[in-house]
Design a protein around this motif. Structure first.
Motif, PDB file in Angstrom:
ATOM      1  N   SER A  93      -1.857  -2.562   9.585  1.00  0.00           N
ATOM      2  CA  SER A  93      -1.386  -3.422   8.494  1.00  0.00           C
ATOM      3  C   SER A  93      -0.218  -4.297   8.953  1.00  0.00           C
ATOM      4  O   SER A  93      -0.101  -5.448   8.531  1.00  0.00           O
ATOM      5  CB  SER A  93      -0.996  -2.585   7.274  1.00  0.00           C
ATOM      6  OG  SER A  93      -0.019  -1.633   7.606  1.00  0.00           O
ATOM      7  N   VAL A 137      -9.851  -0.760   3.405  1.00  0.00           N
ATOM      8  CA  VAL A 137      -8.618  -1.194   2.752  1.00  0.00           C
ATOM      9  C   VAL A 137      -8.478  -0.435   1.440  1.00  0.00           C
ATOM     10  O   VAL A 137      -9.424  -0.361   0.661  1.00  0.00           O
ATOM     11  CB  VAL A 137      -8.648  -2.718   2.493  1.00  0.00           C
ATOM     12  CG1 VAL A 137      -7.382  -3.181   1.794  1.00  0.00           C
ATOM     13  CG2 VAL A 137      -8.856  -3.475   3.802  1.00  0.00           C
ATOM     14  N   GLY A 138      -7.290   0.127   1.212  1.00  0.00           N
ATOM     15  CA  GLY A 138      -7.031   0.842  -0.031  1.00  0.00           C
ATOM     16  C   GLY A 138      -7.359   2.319   0.033  1.00  0.00           C
ATOM     17  O   GLY A 138      -7.429   2.984  -1.004  1.00  0.00           O
ATOM     18  N   PRO A 182       0.981   2.292   3.422  1.00  0.00           N
ATOM     19  CA  PRO A 182      -0.482   2.210   3.319  1.00  0.00           C
ATOM     20  C   PRO A 182      -1.057   1.515   4.550  1.00  0.00           C
ATOM     21  O   PRO A 182      -0.435   0.617   5.114  1.00  0.00           O
ATOM     22  CB  PRO A 182      -0.699   1.389   2.052  1.00  0.00           C
ATOM     23  CG  PRO A 182       0.529   1.613   1.245  1.00  0.00           C
ATOM     24  CD  PRO A 182       1.650   1.737   2.254  1.00  0.00           C
ATOM     25  N   VAL A 188      -4.557  -0.201   6.681  1.00  0.00           N
ATOM     26  CA  VAL A 188      -5.923  -0.707   6.756  1.00  0.00           C
ATOM     27  C   VAL A 188      -6.497  -0.117   8.035  1.00  0.00           C
ATOM     28  O   VAL A 188      -5.849  -0.128   9.078  1.00  0.00           O
ATOM     29  CB  VAL A 188      -5.975  -2.252   6.725  1.00  0.00           C
ATOM     30  CG1 VAL A 188      -5.462  -2.778   5.390  1.00  0.00           C
ATOM     31  CG2 VAL A 188      -5.206  -2.879   7.852  1.00  0.00           C
ATOM     32  N   GLY A 210     -11.311   3.542  -0.770  1.00  0.00           N
ATOM     33  CA  GLY A 210     -11.082   2.220  -0.210  1.00  0.00           C
ATOM     34  C   GLY A 210     -12.326   1.366  -0.181  1.00  0.00           C
ATOM     35  O   GLY A 210     -13.423   1.818  -0.479  1.00  0.00           O
ATOM     36  N   ILE A 233      -9.004  -9.239   3.939  1.00  0.00           N
ATOM     37  CA  ILE A 233      -7.947  -8.289   3.573  1.00  0.00           C
ATOM     38  C   ILE A 233      -6.914  -9.040   2.729  1.00  0.00           C
ATOM     39  O   ILE A 233      -6.354 -10.041   3.175  1.00  0.00           O
ATOM     40  CB  ILE A 233      -7.284  -7.687   4.827  1.00  0.00           C
ATOM     41  CG1 ILE A 233      -8.301  -6.881   5.629  1.00  0.00           C
ATOM     42  CG2 ILE A 233      -6.085  -6.809   4.440  1.00  0.00           C
ATOM     43  CD1 ILE A 233      -7.799  -6.424   6.998  1.00  0.00           C
ATOM     44  N   SER A 260      -1.712  -8.571  -0.440  1.00  0.00           N
ATOM     45  CA  SER A 260      -1.048  -7.451  -1.116  1.00  0.00           C
ATOM     46  C   SER A 260      -1.260  -6.131  -0.383  1.00  0.00           C
ATOM     47  O   SER A 260      -0.459  -5.211  -0.540  1.00  0.00           O
ATOM     48  CB  SER A 260      -1.543  -7.338  -2.557  1.00  0.00           C
ATOM     49  OG  SER A 260      -2.946  -7.083  -2.578  1.00  0.00           O
ATOM     50  N   ALA A 261      -2.295  -6.031   0.437  1.00  0.00           N
ATOM     51  CA  ALA A 261      -2.552  -4.796   1.187  1.00  0.00           C
ATOM     52  C   ALA A 261      -1.680  -4.684   2.431  1.00  0.00           C
ATOM     53  O   ALA A 261      -1.527  -3.596   2.979  1.00  0.00           O
ATOM     54  CB  ALA A 261      -4.026  -4.716   1.586  1.00  0.00           C
ATOM     55  N   VAL A 262      -1.086  -5.801   2.863  1.00  0.00           N
ATOM     56  CA  VAL A 262      -0.301  -5.760   4.096  1.00  0.00           C
ATOM     57  C   VAL A 262       1.105  -6.328   3.958  1.00  0.00           C
ATOM     58  O   VAL A 262       1.954  -6.088   4.819  1.00  0.00           O
ATOM     59  CB  VAL A 262      -1.023  -6.491   5.251  1.00  0.00           C
ATOM     60  CG1 VAL A 262      -2.327  -5.791   5.602  1.00  0.00           C
ATOM     61  CG2 VAL A 262      -1.271  -7.951   4.938  1.00  0.00           C
TER      62      VAL A 262
END
Length: 185
Positions: free
Chosen positions: A66, A114-115, A125, A127, A145, A153, A156-158
């Motif tokens: 991430s 992801v997630g 968190p 990925v 996920g 991706i 907001s995930a990274v």
């Protein structure tokens, strides 16, 4: 004499530039993360490396994938990116505790979970990359996920702040707010 000089200049201009080697480098005890400056072998989970134009043999390493993706999206980059490698978590022998030192795959072709309910090497968190989409599907079935490619991706995930703090410090948010209030006036 004048012709010799012109010929020398013409030959110098025609020389091929040697292509920069962007092959992935294995992790070793001296490999440190770009953001954290900590030894990567001391952290669990998949890692990443980014090769930049003009910096041969010295990729930027990241303690989490991430973090690698976040770096790709930051506007402060000073050099063009030539190659992006991530650890294949579906490689034989790869475990969360020991993801492998040299099982790198091209980040642009990897399948990412992801997630998932799993943290990366810095406790944030993560990925999780896989060369084999079926391995990504099996991981997502166990940990949750969604499976997607690098470009899908979400930021907001990274790039989102981590809400949990080290050691469950419930007072962290209040202290940070107090510091922000003081700094703002």
């Amino acid at each position: 004499m004048k012709h010799v000089l012109l010929l020398a200049l013409a030959l110098a201009a025609c020389q091929e530039e040697v292509a920069q080697n962007t092959d992935p480098l294995p992790l070793n005890p001296e490999t440190v993360g770009h953001f954290c400056q900590m030894n990567l072998l001391e952290h669990e989970g998949p890692k990443g490396q980014v090769h930049l134009e003009g910096l041969p043999g010295t990729p930027l390493f990241f303690s989490q994938v991430s973090d690698t993706v976040a770096y790709l999206r930051l506007p402060e980059q000073s050099h063009p990116i030539l190659a992006i490698w991530v650890a294949d978590m579906g490689a034989p022998g790869a475990t969360w505790a020991d993801p492998g030192a040299d099982n790198w795959i091209d980040a642009r072709t990897a399948s990412y979970v992801v997630g998932a309910a799993i943290e990366g090497g810095m406790g944030a968190p993560e990925v999780v990359p896989f060369a084999d989409p079926a391995a990504a599907e099996a991981f997502a079935a166990r940990h949750g996920g969604n499976i997607m490619g690098l470009d899908a991706i979400p930021d907001s995930a990274v790039l989102a702040p981590v809400t949990e703090t080290a050691e469950g410090d419930g007072d962290y948010g209040r202290r940070l707010e107090a510091l922000s209030d003081r700094a703002g006036g």
